[in-house]
Design a protein around this motif. Structure first.
Motif, PDB file in Angstrom:
ATOM      1  N   ILE A 102      -1.794  -0.803  34.546  1.00  0.00           N
ATOM      2  CA  ILE A 102      -0.728  -1.955  35.563  1.00  0.00           C
ATOM      3  C   ILE A 102      -0.990  -1.442  37.407  1.00  0.00           C
ATOM      4  O   ILE A 102      -0.202  -0.444  37.241  1.00  0.00           O
ATOM      5  N   VAL A 103      -0.944  -2.116  38.277  1.00  0.00           N
ATOM      6  CA  VAL A 103      -1.128  -2.215  39.478  1.00  0.00           C
ATOM      7  C   VAL A 103      -0.312  -3.098  40.261  1.00  0.00           C
ATOM      8  O   VAL A 103       0.344  -3.688  39.885  1.00  0.00           O
ATOM      9  N   PHE A 104       0.996  -1.552  40.573  1.00  0.00           N
ATOM     10  CA  PHE A 104       2.420  -2.775  40.674  1.00  0.00           C
ATOM     11  C   PHE A 104       1.811  -3.173  42.295  1.00  0.00           C
ATOM     12  O   PHE A 104       1.008  -2.553  43.632  1.00  0.00           O
ATOM     13  N   GLN A 105       3.194  -4.642  42.947  1.00  0.00           N
ATOM     14  CA  GLN A 105       3.025  -4.400  44.655  1.00  0.00           C
ATOM     15  C   GLN A 105       3.134  -3.540  45.068  1.00  0.00           C
ATOM     16  O   GLN A 105       2.908  -2.923  46.395  1.00  0.00           O
ATOM     17  N   LEU A 177      -7.957  -3.662  29.694  1.00  0.00           N
ATOM     18  CA  LEU A 177      -7.313  -4.038  30.321  1.00  0.00           C
ATOM     19  C   LEU A 177      -6.204  -3.902  31.530  1.00  0.00           C
ATOM     20  O   LEU A 177      -6.122  -2.853  31.383  1.00  0.00           O
ATOM     21  N   LEU A 178      -6.624  -4.809  32.559  1.00  0.00           N
ATOM     22  CA  LEU A 178      -6.146  -3.665  33.885  1.00  0.00           C
ATOM     23  C   LEU A 178      -5.465  -5.452  34.450  1.00  0.00           C
ATOM     24  O   LEU A 178      -6.314  -6.685  34.835  1.00  0.00           O
ATOM     25  N   LEU A 179      -4.143  -5.222  34.177  1.00  0.00           N
ATOM     26  CA  LEU A 179      -3.041  -6.416  35.019  1.00  0.00           C
ATOM     27  C   LEU A 179      -2.725  -5.934  36.566  1.00  0.00           C
ATOM     28  O   LEU A 179      -2.340  -4.557  37.300  1.00  0.00           O
ATOM     29  N   SER A 180      -3.590  -6.993  37.215  1.00  0.00           N
ATOM     30  CA  SER A 180      -2.421  -6.467  38.512  1.00  0.00           C
ATOM     31  C   SER A 180      -1.425  -7.393  39.270  1.00  0.00           C
ATOM     32  O   SER A 180      -1.223  -8.611  38.732  1.00  0.00           O
ATOM     33  N   ASP A 181      -0.522  -6.841  39.018  1.00  0.00           N
ATOM     34  CA  ASP A 181       0.915  -7.551  39.157  1.00  0.00           C
ATOM     35  C   ASP A 181       1.193  -7.740  40.591  1.00  0.00           C
ATOM     36  O   ASP A 181       2.105  -6.462  41.665  1.00  0.00           O
ATOM     37  N   LEU A 211      -6.559  -9.473  34.638  1.00  0.00           N
ATOM     38  CA  LEU A 211      -5.972  -9.794  34.820  1.00  0.00           C
ATOM     39  C   LEU A 211      -5.033  -9.750  36.026  1.00  0.00           C
ATOM     40  O   LEU A 211      -4.087  -8.724  36.117  1.00  0.00           O
ATOM     41  N   LEU A 212      -5.505 -10.966  36.998  1.00  0.00           N
ATOM     42  CA  LEU A 212      -4.546 -11.237  38.471  1.00  0.00           C
ATOM     43  C   LEU A 212      -3.255 -11.452  37.914  1.00  0.00           C
ATOM     44  O   LEU A 212      -3.519 -13.502  37.848  1.00  0.00           O
ATOM     45  N   VAL A 213      -2.042 -11.653  38.255  1.00  0.00           N
ATOM     46  CA  VAL A 213      -0.308 -12.243  38.085  1.00  0.00           C
ATOM     47  C   VAL A 213      -0.311 -12.485  39.878  1.00  0.00           C
ATOM     48  O   VAL A 213       0.218 -11.266  40.424  1.00  0.00           O
TER      49      VAL A 213
END
Length: 361
Positions: A102-105, A177-181, A211-213
């Motif tokens: 997970i990559v955070f804001q 999976l890399l989740l970009s939040d 996954l780009l959120v």
């Protein structure tokens, strides 16, 4: 003792099973009387970049928390690399969470640790030997272009550099999976472009699913292969990014993309009249090679009908041309006009007759 849901199990399943890294099937989640997710079904394919967009309160955060097991759906199923996570205990979920980086804001780096130590943290928690950690950290710092910042502390790094370290940390355990939040929301436009280029590079080099959120439509337009639109807990539309940007179907999607795609200006819409007019307004969508072709010149040669481009143009979505053209054509010769429509339908991706214009307009 090894968990029944460990990384080796996941890897063997991914090699022999589904090409989807993530699969949600009719997932519903309620908070009291509020339905946050309403029978959401969504797949994220291996190696693709999926952009998930929606207004505030659409359910994006709840979907993320369901994916990593922080929230449990009331009904439906969630699979990670072919294995259902529904009903797993906290101990069994730990290996799963290592499969999702997970990559955070706001970066979420530990201020008392160097860049290298921040990147190494997931490996340290997983019990990896120091030599393994050091080799992986050096590899990742090189990948993100910060090999010379290994000993720097977060306070000594720019926002873009902090986010690069955050990306490297998310990749440390080799996730599926890399989740970009909202990972670029706190960055200026120039830095955002650099981070998006890094994510594109990582996606290509590692064949990594992302996954780009985000609420930043420009981010999705730049790197997403597919787009899913969440509204009121429902997936109201999904499809290839170029199609979504060229011709969105759902009202929510059209509203979200309003500033990023041409629409018929009010003054042109006001000229439309009931019944047949001397001129006709058309909307034509062309994608990829069709957007690069001399369509209007070929139309004139093939049918003799000359048309004017009154609005629209060609943009780029995920590096591919997407044209939305508003054309005004002479409609007095109906046979000629009909032949022109047949030509356009053969050579364009979408053709729509918007209406007719009076002769003295």
């Amino acid at each position: 003792m090894t968990s029944a849901f460990d990384a080796s199990t996941l890897s063997s399943q991914s090699e022999s099973g589904s090409s989807s890294v993530v699969r949600l099937s009719e997932v519903t989640k309620r908070f009291g009387a509020t339905i946050a997710l309403d029978q959401v079904s969504l797949s994220i394919r291996r190696g693709e970049v999926l952009g998930l967009i929606g207004r505030s309160g659409a359910g994006k955060s709840t979907l993320i928390r369901c994916l990593n097991g922080l929230e449990r759906p009331d009904s439906g199923d969630i699979e990670i690399e072919g294995r259902s996570i529904i009903g797993l205990g906290e101990r069994e979920l730990q290996p799963l969470r290592r499969r999702i980086g997970i990559v955070f804001q706001h970066f979420n780096l530990m201020s008392a640790k160097t860049a290298a130590d921040n990147v190494a943290l997931p490996l340290e928690i997983a019990g990896q030997p120091r030599a393994v950690r050091n080799a992986r950290v050096a590899e990742l710092l090189e990948l993100i272009g910060l090999a010379d910042k290994a000993d720097a502390y977060p306070a000594q790094l720019s926002g873009g550099q902090k986010q690069r370290v955050g990306i490297a940390r998310a990749l440390a355990a080799r996730p599926a999976l890399l989740l970009s939040d909202e990972a670029t929301s706190a960055l200026d436009p120039e830095t955002t472009d650099a981070i998006l280029e890094l994510l594109r590079d990582i996606n290509r080099k590692l064949d990594l699913t992302i996954l780009l959120v985000t609420h930043e439509i420009s981010v999705v337009r730049a790197i997403a292969d597919r787009v899913a639109v969440l509204d009121g807990g429902n997936i109201v539309e999904q499809g290839p990014a170029r199609r979504i940007f060229a011709s969105p179907c759902a009202a929510t999607t059209r509203s979200l993309l309003r500033a990023y795609r041409p629409t018929l200006p009010d003054d042109l819409a006001a000229r439309l009249v009931a019944g047949w007019g001397e001129r006709t307004l058309l909307k034509v969508v062309v994608i990829g090679a069709r957007a690069r072709a001399p369509l209007l010149a070929e139309l004139a040669l093939a049918t003799g009908l000359r048309v004017s481009l009154v609005h629209g143009g060609v943009d780029r979505v995920r590096g591919e041309e997407v044209g939305v053209l508003f054309l005004e054509a002479d409609g007095r010769d109906r046979a000629q006009f009909s032949a022109a429509l047949d030509f356009l339908r053969l050579h364009a991706d979408e053709v729509e007759v918007l209406g007719h214009v009076a002769g003295d307009a």
